[in-house]
Design a protein around this motif. Structure first.
Motif, PDB file in Angstrom:
ATOM      1  N   GLU A  78      67.629  15.578  50.046  1.00  0.00           N
ATOM      2  CA  GLU A  78      68.439  16.748  49.637  1.00  0.00           C
ATOM      3  C   GLU A  78      69.397  16.362  48.634  1.00  0.00           C
ATOM      4  O   GLU A  78      69.982  15.455  48.562  1.00  0.00           O
ATOM      5  N   LEU A  79      69.205  17.102  47.597  1.00  0.00           N
ATOM      6  CA  LEU A  79      70.324  16.780  46.498  1.00  0.00           C
ATOM      7  C   LEU A  79      71.453  18.065  46.622  1.00  0.00           C
ATOM      8  O   LEU A  79      71.134  19.196  46.911  1.00  0.00           O
ATOM      9  N   ARG A  80      72.596  17.470  46.259  1.00  0.00           N
ATOM     10  CA  ARG A  80      73.846  18.351  46.731  1.00  0.00           C
ATOM     11  C   ARG A  80      74.915  18.062  45.406  1.00  0.00           C
ATOM     12  O   ARG A  80      75.254  17.008  45.066  1.00  0.00           O
ATOM     13  N   TYR A  81      75.480  19.371  44.990  1.00  0.00           N
ATOM     14  CA  TYR A  81      76.484  19.150  43.859  1.00  0.00           C
ATOM     15  C   TYR A  81      77.428  20.269  44.272  1.00  0.00           C
ATOM     16  O   TYR A  81      77.208  21.289  44.594  1.00  0.00           O
ATOM     17  N   GLU A  82      78.713  19.776  44.249  1.00  0.00           N
ATOM     18  CA  GLU A  82      79.826  20.716  44.649  1.00  0.00           C
ATOM     19  C   GLU A  82      80.976  20.624  43.895  1.00  0.00           C
ATOM     20  O   GLU A  82      81.483  19.521  43.271  1.00  0.00           O
ATOM     21  N   PRO A  98      61.756  17.860  38.801  1.00  0.00           N
ATOM     22  CA  PRO A  98      62.752  18.658  39.974  1.00  0.00           C
ATOM     23  C   PRO A  98      64.341  18.135  39.744  1.00  0.00           C
ATOM     24  O   PRO A  98      65.282  18.895  39.830  1.00  0.00           O
ATOM     25  N   LEU A  99      64.431  16.738  39.492  1.00  0.00           N
ATOM     26  CA  LEU A  99      65.665  16.425  39.023  1.00  0.00           C
ATOM     27  C   LEU A  99      66.362  16.977  37.774  1.00  0.00           C
ATOM     28  O   LEU A  99      67.534  17.374  37.996  1.00  0.00           O
ATOM     29  N   VAL A 100      65.645  17.266  36.922  1.00  0.00           N
ATOM     30  CA  VAL A 100      66.123  17.866  35.722  1.00  0.00           C
ATOM     31  C   VAL A 100      66.427  19.313  36.132  1.00  0.00           C
ATOM     32  O   VAL A 100      67.549  19.773  35.770  1.00  0.00           O
ATOM     33  N   ALA A 101      65.648  19.935  36.839  1.00  0.00           N
ATOM     34  CA  ALA A 101      65.906  21.370  37.130  1.00  0.00           C
ATOM     35  C   ALA A 101      67.251  21.400  37.931  1.00  0.00           C
ATOM     36  O   ALA A 101      68.128  22.357  37.932  1.00  0.00           O
ATOM     37  N   PHE A 102      67.614  20.327  38.927  1.00  0.00           N
ATOM     38  CA  PHE A 102      68.884  20.350  39.725  1.00  0.00           C
ATOM     39  C   PHE A 102      69.897  20.323  38.894  1.00  0.00           C
ATOM     40  O   PHE A 102      70.898  20.772  38.795  1.00  0.00           O
ATOM     41  N   LEU A 103      69.778  19.096  37.696  1.00  0.00           N
ATOM     42  CA  LEU A 103      70.650  18.853  36.841  1.00  0.00           C
ATOM     43  C   LEU A 103      71.113  20.082  36.103  1.00  0.00           C
ATOM     44  O   LEU A 103      72.572  20.307  35.773  1.00  0.00           O
ATOM     45  N   ASP A 104      70.222  20.740  35.741  1.00  0.00           N
ATOM     46  CA  ASP A 104      70.428  21.759  34.999  1.00  0.00           C
ATOM     47  C   ASP A 104      71.326  22.875  35.792  1.00  0.00           C
ATOM     48  O   ASP A 104      72.205  23.778  35.056  1.00  0.00           O
ATOM     49  N   ARG A 105      70.763  22.989  36.834  1.00  0.00           N
ATOM     50  CA  ARG A 105      71.799  23.966  37.804  1.00  0.00           C
ATOM     51  C   ARG A 105      72.977  23.529  37.898  1.00  0.00           C
ATOM     52  O   ARG A 105      73.989  24.584  37.827  1.00  0.00           O
TER      53      ARG A 105
END
Length: 145
Positions: free
Chosen positions: A26-30, A103-110
């Protein structure tokens, strides 16, 4: 206002050259901790393990080897940016994970859409949250010692 971005990515846990298995991460950014990303590894038979490190480290590691100490991230192949290696180390123990890059790049883009890279300090309540977190850490250390 507390906002977050989450994603689940399947990564390979590289136990040795001969043995690896896929695990959900699970990747999470807050926005309450705008400089960090958290990766929670769900290893079979163990409690989930969460690592927090700089979002910028993950951004940079997708394209080139970077990191010192406990967290190191690099492309798996310097010629092709299709996979990323994430090495986590505690003392003499380490764990190596391989992830597909998209998927990492997509997460970082978000995360960048939520808080653009370089604009983390503009969050008005970040300093207050940082002070609270530091106070909590110090209190935990004092009660444990």
């Amino acid at each position: 206002m507390r906002e977050s971005v989450q994603a689940e990515v399947m990564m390979s846990f590289l136990v040795s050259e001969e043995l690896s298995f896929r695990i959900p991460v699970e990747l999470r950014y807050e926005t309450s901790d705008p400089y960090a990303v958290r990766l929670t590894f769900h290893l079979p038979g163990d409690a989930p393990v969460t690592w927090a490190f700089g979002r910028e480290l993950l951004v940079d590691g997708v394209g080139r080897p970077c990191g010192e100490g406990d967290v190191r991230i690099s492309p798996a192949d310097s010629e092709v940016l299709g996979e990323v290696l994430i090495r986590l180390q505690v003392g003499g123990d380490h764990a190596l994970f391989r992830s597909s890059t998209p998927p990492l790049v997509a997460f970082l883009d978000r995360t960048d859409k939520l808080v653009p890279l370089g604009q983390e300090g503009a969050l008005a309540d970040f300093d207050a949250h940082l002070d609270e977190a530091l106070d909590r850490i110090l209190a935990e250390e004092q009660s444990a010692g």
